[in-house]
Scaffold this motif. Structure first.
Motif, PDB file in Angstrom:
ATOM      1  N   THR A  49      62.586  42.236  63.808  1.00 33.37           N
ATOM      2  CA  THR A  49      63.199  41.210  63.548  1.00 33.37           C
ATOM      3  C   THR A  49      62.833  41.551  62.265  1.00 33.37           C
ATOM      4  OG1 THR A  49      62.187  40.125  65.290  1.00 33.37           O
ATOM      5  CG2 THR A  49      62.903  38.826  63.311  1.00 33.37           C
ATOM      6  N   LYS A  92      65.482  40.927  58.540  1.00 31.06           N
ATOM      7  CA  LYS A  92      66.243  40.004  57.332  1.00 31.06           C
ATOM      8  C   LYS A  92      67.260  40.272  56.897  1.00 31.06           C
ATOM      9  CE  LYS A  92      63.275  36.779  55.310  1.00 31.06           C
ATOM     10  NZ  LYS A  92      62.457  36.441  53.809  1.00 31.06           N
ATOM     11  N   HIS A 109      67.670  42.890  54.448  1.00 30.29           N
ATOM     12  CA  HIS A 109      66.424  43.417  53.858  1.00 30.29           C
ATOM     13  C   HIS A 109      67.289  44.889  53.805  1.00 30.29           C
ATOM     14  CE1 HIS A 109      62.468  45.128  54.147  1.00 30.29           C
ATOM     15  NE2 HIS A 109      62.576  46.311  55.001  1.00 30.29           N
ATOM     16  N   ASP A 133      71.337  35.735  59.734  1.00 26.71           N
ATOM     17  CA  ASP A 133      70.470  35.562  58.314  1.00 26.71           C
ATOM     18  C   ASP A 133      69.652  36.314  58.705  1.00 26.71           C
ATOM     19  OD1 ASP A 133      72.167  34.180  57.364  1.00 26.71           O
ATOM     20  OD2 ASP A 133      70.645  31.998  57.096  1.00 26.71           O
ATOM     21  N   VAL A 134      68.888  36.555  60.233  1.00 24.47           N
ATOM     22  CA  VAL A 134      67.756  37.018  60.121  1.00 24.47           C
ATOM     23  C   VAL A 134      68.364  38.010  62.361  1.00 24.47           C
ATOM     24  CG1 VAL A 134      65.294  37.301  61.768  1.00 24.47           C
ATOM     25  CG2 VAL A 134      66.186  36.008  59.635  1.00 24.47           C
ATOM     26  N   THR A 166      68.264  40.056  65.275  1.00 20.97           N
ATOM     27  CA  THR A 166      66.830  40.447  66.350  1.00 20.97           C
ATOM     28  C   THR A 166      67.955  41.990  66.309  1.00 20.97           C
ATOM     29  OG1 THR A 166      66.369  38.719  67.031  1.00 20.97           O
ATOM     30  CG2 THR A 166      66.188  40.439  68.007  1.00 20.97           C
TER      31      THR A 166
END
Length: 840
Positions: free
Chosen positions: A424, A426, A429, A458-459, A461
């Motif tokens: 996971t 962001k 990042h 936004d996040v 996987t």
């Protein structure tokens, strides 16, 4: 990893004009380290053709066998007539196909071929060996080709003599690039082209009809076994297979072994082939029993350790798992004499092993037995666990195609599937790591290019592919985005310190000290902070000296220097000795650095946790366990301090220069040093100065300077009368008054007065100077000792000290009465404090 460009093009449709250097530039930009691009056959020109030996005549009377051959080269010579060629090899027969180089050609290494007379005959070319063609080291005989190749065929194309090979230094975390599959994937990403994955094969489902296998150790999480029957033992590897192995840096051995090596280079999955007739019962995987023995394929009998992972059959170990197979079950080539039934003898049934082993276990086994192999290198760095079945299928297909074998329908596949790994992260990042706004689309696109499955906004996987064992956390994913976008595209930004922050006064002083010593002619020579008892012995350091109490290292670089230094002198003196040994004569070196002074009362260090940030209490306990680490400054010198020349005679370095180096350091801190005679190893007892400074109102020793003891000079192999100084820079800093103020230049004239004083011979000159300075008052600008005299004129046990006193006021011109009064006050203070009298 060596990657032939011609092989790479099978998986990626590179532009026709793209050279090896172009591909290397793309891969380097993507983060791979391409060391060289080797251009095979760059200096080779034809004609080079396939010829057939029609006849030969054995020439006698020479020191070695010589044959005068007639070779059919077809129309390659323009006439169709046989070529007459002298050959010194005897490993061919009439009717054999060979490689012939005709006059006008140039072989690798600039070897030009022409018709010439030798051994009494004209030789119209040459029959080539593998080494002469640049495709191997075999020079014992000429290269004999398979009979199916037509006479006159271009041998340059047939033998793939012209190619480019990329030699890539693969880092330990990129095991996927130890294969053409991995390098092709990186190339496809770099060019934005599709990849033809060699591991995408139709693989039959496992069933219960294959060779039985039992896995009894978690060090093997996947094991695939396939069987091929009716293999022709006399079958040989085709030229294309041999050449690809040679270009990749491997030696062709036999067809079955060459196929397993070829598939390993292609897919990255090591394989092993067993002679099924030599296996006893099912295969298995377990840990070795302590003391078990196994003769590996290199002919060495090895005593196994209980930590070794081994492949076994009913009789015991048949291979070191992931490292090397055993000699008892190796593939046997066809022998020259046929069996009574008229069939060639050799391996006809092959069991293929494609397994996945624990990297740590394989690495330990390889190091324990000092046996690093191509297979162990790959398992240590991580092999795609999902590629075993496809690699086994690829090897089966090649054995069927090239050896005439029949694939057994049985498929054995054991193991546990750990499932895909997900991370996971962001979406921004990578942006925050690189300081570049890549955006969601770029991040997702780049991660998908390396084989990841990405979901989220936004996040994210991110499900990483099985072949990328190195992707374990968000920073790894950020690195993939950054490298594929190009490290060269990262902007150059300087850190922005907070306002009001900069170098501390202590740091500024250290820099000023370095500049001052460099300006005085010293060269900075940083040395290693390690120390051994032999060095302290050579310095004549007493056994009870605090410098003997050292911090010993748990894992020292050298057993001769197992501790951290308590003085800077051993390293500097060794640097001085080394420079003298290399021709240096007039040397002056300095160093500022930490020393490590344990008291023996430090608490044992606390073991910090790895699951989270240490607490303030744990950090405080760790700091308390550290020894005191003051910063020191030291200088060493030998030879001439002032060289001779047309301007006059020079002057050798002496103890006074070492003392002056200490004063140079002290002046940068605004400290006035007091110099007294001292006795301290490793200095000469009669030429050692103890250095003192006032620290917090108390006179404290801050260092020593002078000439080294002759025994120390001899023990260390130094030039005669080598001098040194070492001082505590932290104490000098503490004694200072803060930033040194710029001197004020007065516009008023100076008044100079000389004074000669008689004192007892045991009175230090520094005490007399201090008394003069205190008595002269604020009008005294400077004081300098310019003469010391002893002799009958001043009396036994006494000495004369002559000083120059300079007086000046900042606001007026001094009168003669003021100067005289200040001089008399200075003499009076010296008389009161040291018993000095004016010398007539």
């Amino acid at each position: 990893m060596r990657a032939p460009l011609s092989w790479l093009r099978e998986y990626v449709d590179l532009p026709a004009g793209e050279t090896g250097r172009d591909v290397a530039a793309k891969l380097i930009s993507a983060g791979l380290e391409v060391e060289t691009v080797e251009r095979l056959g760059a200096d080779l020109t034809g004609p080079l053709v396939v010829g057939q030996v029609l006849a030969f005549e054995e020439l006698t009377g020479f020191k070695k066998p010589i044959r005068y051959c007639q070779v059919d080269v077809g129309k390659a010579n323009g006439t169709g007539e046989p070529q007459n060629i002298i050959c010194g090899a005897t490993n061919f027969l009439v009717g054999d196909k060979v490689v012939v180089v005709l006059p006008g050609a140039v072989l690798p290494g600039g070897f030009a071929i022409s018709a010439r007379k030798t051994y009494g005959h004209v030789s119209e070319g040459m029959i080539c060996s593998a080494r002469e063609l640049g495709i191997g080291d075999d020079h014992d005989g000429i290269l004999v080709l398979p009979p199916e190749h037509e006479v006159g065929t271009d041998a340059v194309e047939l033998l793939e003599l012209v190619d480019e090979v990329l030699d890539i230094a693969v880092t330990s975390d990129r095991g996927d690039c130890l294969s053409l599959r991995g390098i092709a994937r990186e190339t496809a990403i770099a060019y934005g082209l599709p990849l033809r994955d060699p591991a995408l094969l139709d693989v039959p489902e496992p069933n219960g009809e294959g060779h039985p296998v039992r896995v009894d150790d978690p060090g093997c999480d996947r094991f695939t076994a396939r069987t091929v029957r009716d293999v022709r033992p006399e079958a040989h590897s085709p030229i294309w297979l041999k050449r690809r192995l040679q270009k990749a840096g491997m030696r062709p051995i036999s067809l079955a072994v060459d196929i397993t090596n070829y598939v390993m280079l292609e897919t990255g999955q090591p394989l092993h082939a067993y002679d099924r007739s030599r296996l006893s019962g099912p295969l298995g995987v377990r840990r070795a029993r302590q003391g078990e023995e196994l003769t590996t394929l290199d002919g060495v009998k090895r005593v196994l350790d209980a930590g070794d992972l081994v492949i076994i059959d009913g009789n015991g170990p048949v291979g070191l798992a992931g490292v090397m197979g055993g000699a008892d079950t190796e593939i046997a080539d066809a022998v020259e004499a046929p069996s009574p039934l008229g069939q060639a003898q050799g391996t006809t049934e092959i069991v293929l092993e494609a397994a996945h082993f624990d990297p740590v276990s394989i690495a330990r086994t390889a190091r324990r037995h000092k046996l690093s192999t191509e297979a162990s290198r790959r398992f240590e760095r991580g092999v795609d666990p999902q590629a075993a079945a496809a690699a086994a299928q690829r090897a089966v297909d090649l054995l069927v195609l090239l050896a005439g074998g029949t694939a057994d329908p049985g498929v054995t596949q054991l193991g546990r599937d750990g499932g895909p790994r997900s991370i996971t992260m962001k979406a921004d990042h990578p942006d925050r790591v690189a300081g570049v706004a890549y955006g969601w689309e770029t991040v997702v696109r780049r991660l998908r290019e390396v084989g990841c499955t990405v979901t989220g906004t936004d996040v994210l996987t991110v499900t990483v592919p099985s072949w990328r064992q190195d992707l374990a956390e968000p920073n790894d994913l950020a690195e993939e985005v950054i490298r594929l976008e190009g490290y060269e595209n990262l902007p150059s930004t300087l850190p922005r310190p907070s306002a009001g922050r900069g170098l501390t006064e202590r740091q500024r002083l250290h820099r000023r000290v370095g500049r001052a010593l460099a300006g005085a002619g010293y060269v900075e020579a940083p040395t290693y902070p390690f120390l051994g008892p032999a060095q302290l012995d050579a310095l004549q350091v007493p056994g009870d000296d605090p410098r003997r109490r050292t911090v010993r290292l748990v894992n020292p670089i050298s057993d001769e220097e197992p501790a951290l230094r308590t003085t800077l002198l051993p390293g500097l003196l060794e640097a001085l000795r080394r420079n003298v040994g290399r021709g240096g004569q007039d040397l002056a070196l300095f160093e500022t650095g930490l020393v490590f002074l344990p008291t023996g009362e430090e608490p044992s260090p606390v073991r910090l946790p790895v699951t989270g940030r240490p607490s303030p209490e744990e950090l405080a306990r760790l700091d308390a366990a550290l020894p005191r680490q003051p910063r020191r400054v030291a200088v060493v010198m030998a030879g001439a301090r002032e060289p001779s020349g047309w301007w006059g005679r020079g002057r050798p370095a002496g103890w006074a220069d070492a003392v002056e180096a200490a004063r140079t350091v002290a002046r940068e801190a605004g400290v006035e040093l007091t110099v007294e005679a001292g006795r301290y190893a490793p200095w000469h007892p009669g030429r050692c100065a103890a250095l003192y400074a006032v620290v917090r109102g108390e006179k404290r020793p801050v260092g020593h300077a002078g000439e080294l003891h002759p025994r120390v000079v001899k023990a260390l192999g130094l030039p005669e009368r080598t001098c040194a100084m070492e001082a505590d820079l932290d104490l000098i800093t503490e004694a200072g008054t803060g930033p040194v103020a710029a001197p004020q230049v007065s516009t008023f004239p100076v008044a100079t007065q000389d004074v000669a004083l008689l004192v007892d011979g045991q009175v230090p000159a520094a005490d007399v100077a201090a008394a003069l300075r205190s008595g002269a008052g604020e009008l005294l600008e400077s004081l300098r000792l310019f003469d010391v005299f002893t002799g009958e004129q001043v009396g036994a046990g006494r000495k004369s000290l002559a000083y120059t006193l300079r007086f000046r006021a900042q606001d007026r011109t001094l009168t003669s009465e003021e100067v005289t009064a200040a001089r008399e006050a200075a003499v009076a203070a010296a008389a009161e404090r040291t018993g000095a009298t004016l010398r007539a």
